[in-house]
Design a protein around this motif. Structure first.
Motif, short mmCIF file in Angstrom:
data_model
loop_
_atom_site.label_atom_id
_atom_site.label_comp_id
_atom_site.label_asym_id
_atom_site.label_seq_id
_atom_site.Cartn_x
_atom_site.Cartn_y
_atom_site.Cartn_z
N GLU A 150 0.82 -1.21 0.00
CA GLU A 150 0.00 0.00 0.00
C GLU A 150 0.85 1.27 0.00
O GLU A 150 0.32 2.36 -0.17
N GLU A 151 2.16 1.11 0.19
CA GLU A 151 3.05 2.27 0.24
C GLU A 151 3.43 2.71 -1.18
O GLU A 151 3.52 1.90 -2.10
N ASP A 152 3.67 4.01 -1.32
CA ASP A 152 4.05 4.55 -2.62
C ASP A 152 5.55 4.49 -2.87
O ASP A 152 5.99 4.65 -4.01
N SER A 153 6.33 4.30 -1.82
CA SER A 153 7.78 4.35 -1.95
C SER A 153 8.38 2.96 -2.10
O SER A 153 7.71 1.94 -1.91
N ILE A 154 9.66 2.95 -2.42
CA ILE A 154 10.42 1.70 -2.50
C ILE A 154 10.85 1.30 -1.09
O ILE A 154 11.27 2.15 -0.29
N HIS A 155 10.74 0.01 -0.78
CA HIS A 155 11.13 -0.49 0.53
C HIS A 155 11.87 -1.82 0.40
O HIS A 155 11.96 -2.39 -0.70
N LEU A 156 12.39 -2.29 1.53
CA LEU A 156 13.20 -3.51 1.56
C LEU A 156 12.40 -4.70 2.06
O LEU A 156 11.56 -4.57 2.96
N ILE A 157 12.68 -5.86 1.47
CA ILE A 157 12.18 -7.13 1.97
C ILE A 157 13.38 -8.04 2.17
O ILE A 157 14.13 -8.30 1.23
N VAL A 158 13.59 -8.49 3.40
CA VAL A 158 14.73 -9.34 3.72
C VAL A 158 14.22 -10.71 4.14
O VAL A 158 13.55 -10.84 5.17
N ASN A 159 14.52 -11.70 3.33
CA ASN A 159 14.07 -13.07 3.58
C ASN A 159 15.28 -13.94 3.90
O ASN A 159 16.01 -14.37 3.01
N LEU A 160 15.48 -14.16 5.20
CA LEU A 160 16.62 -14.98 5.60
C LEU A 160 16.38 -16.46 5.35
O LEU A 160 17.33 -17.25 5.32
N ARG A 161 15.12 -16.84 5.18
CA ARG A 161 14.80 -18.24 4.92
C ARG A 161 15.37 -18.71 3.59
O ARG A 161 15.83 -19.85 3.47
N ASP A 162 15.29 -17.86 2.56
CA ASP A 162 15.82 -18.26 1.26
C ASP A 162 17.04 -17.42 0.85
O ASP A 162 17.42 -17.39 -0.32
N SER A 163 17.63 -16.72 1.83
CA SER A 163 18.87 -15.96 1.61
C SER A 163 18.74 -14.95 0.48
O SER A 163 19.52 -14.94 -0.48
N SER A 164 17.74 -14.08 0.59
CA SER A 164 17.53 -13.08 -0.47
C SER A 164 17.13 -11.75 0.14
O SER A 164 16.59 -11.68 1.25
N ILE A 165 17.40 -10.67 -0.61
CA ILE A 165 16.99 -9.34 -0.22
C ILE A 165 16.42 -8.67 -1.46
O ILE A 165 16.94 -8.82 -2.56
N HIS A 166 15.31 -7.93 -1.28
CA HIS A 166 14.57 -7.40 -2.42
C HIS A 166 14.27 -5.92 -2.22
O HIS A 166 14.12 -5.44 -1.09
N LEU A 167 14.13 -5.21 -3.34
CA LEU A 167 13.52 -3.90 -3.37
C LEU A 167 12.12 -4.08 -3.95
O LEU A 167 11.95 -4.77 -4.97
N ALA A 168 11.12 -3.47 -3.33
CA ALA A 168 9.74 -3.63 -3.79
C ALA A 168 9.01 -2.31 -3.73
O ALA A 168 9.26 -1.46 -2.86
N ILE A 169 8.08 -2.13 -4.66
CA ILE A 169 7.20 -0.98 -4.67
C ILE A 169 5.81 -1.44 -5.09
O ILE A 169 5.65 -2.16 -6.07
N HIS A 170 4.80 -1.08 -4.30
CA HIS A 170 3.41 -1.51 -4.54
C HIS A 170 3.30 -3.03 -4.66
O HIS A 170 2.52 -3.55 -5.47
N GLY A 171 4.12 -3.75 -3.87
CA GLY A 171 4.04 -5.20 -3.88
C GLY A 171 4.77 -5.87 -5.02
O GLY A 171 4.76 -7.10 -5.13
N VAL A 172 5.41 -5.09 -5.89
CA VAL A 172 6.12 -5.65 -7.05
C VAL A 172 7.63 -5.64 -6.76
O VAL A 172 8.19 -4.60 -6.41
#
Length: 251
Positions: free
Chosen positions: A72-94
């Motif tokens: 629901e946020e308009d800005s870019i944010h971080l998703i850190v998934n230690l379970r699968d060893s990945s880090i993501h940039l996401a905006i509007h769920g994409v």
């Protein structure tokens, strides 16, 4: 002489005890914060979430719910998934950028917290309240204006002269947790020295430790999650973050 040794031994014992109980003190602060902020959450918490066969599902549910809020946020944010060893940039769920993490170090306190604390802390996106970095947020390359079309054509083929500093970032989260991104590998001495200085900057000084020991305030403790990835990935992640970013954590 013996009295001096006894005093030194006693102070050392007090210091070691303070260090040993510091993580428990942080967990207690989290518990008090949750109870004061949302007592209804603690009352409605289902003890079944502590069962081994249910706890992982509850954490995955919290992870998905936090991502829905982030969408629901308009800005870019971080998703850190230690379970699968990945880090993501996401905006509007994409997901717009993904990096794999070759190395992860999660704090022992975070790995051991019960589900009632985990769900209370990480069911929502966590605000990042401060950022410290060794790299430039907005790199600028200074070039002298060409005198004529011939010089302009030559400059067009010159390599980028921007100096790329070693990449290290410390993200202080709202819960008093540090999310640290360190470049990997560190082949040169300059990069290793920068890493050493970067790590020392956040550690309490000897003076502050002695003051807290004498005043019996207890030692400071900051749980951290240390992620290693390529320098280029760290620069891309850092420069994409907005002024008030948030992060979703899953472990």
């Amino acid at each position: 002489m013996k009295i001096t040794l006894v005093i030194i031994g006693f102070l050392l014992l007090v210091f070691l005890i303070q260090l040993g109980v510091a993580p428990a003190g942080v967990a207690s602060q989290w518990q008090e914060k949750l109870e004061s902020k949302d007592s209804l959450y603690m009352q409605k918490y289902d003890p079944a979430y502590e069962l081994s066969e249910v706890s992982s599902l509850a954490r995955k549910k919290a992870f998905l719910e936090a991502q829905l809020q982030l969408a629901e946020e308009d800005s870019i944010h971080l998703i850190v998934n230690l379970r699968d060893s990945s880090i993501h940039l996401a905006i509007h769920g994409v997901i717009i950028h993904t990096s794999k993490l070759p190395s992860i170090e999660n704090d022992a306190l975070l790995k051991s917290i019960p589900n009632r604390l985990y769900l209370g802390l990480f069911s929502d996106p966590v605000p990042i309240i401060s950022i410290h970095s060794t790299i430039l947020k907005e790199p600028i390359v200074e070039r002298q204006a060409p005198k004529d079309p011939v010089e302009a054509a030559l400059n067009a083929y010159e390599p980028d002269t921007l100096i790329q500093n070693p990449a290290y970032i410390r993200l202080r989260l709202a819960h008093g947790i540090d999310l640290i991104l360190e470049q990997h590998p560190n082949p040169t001495f300059a990069e290793q020295w920068t890493r050493y200085r970067f790590r020392q900057e956040n550690r309490p000084t000897v003076t502050s430790r002695l003051q807290r020991m004498v005043s019996l305030k207890g030692q400071e403790y900051t749980p951290d999650i240390r992620l290693k990835l390529s320098a280029n990935d760290i620069r891309a992640l850092y420069r994409a973050l907005p002024a008030q970013p948030k992060v979703v954590l899953y472990f």
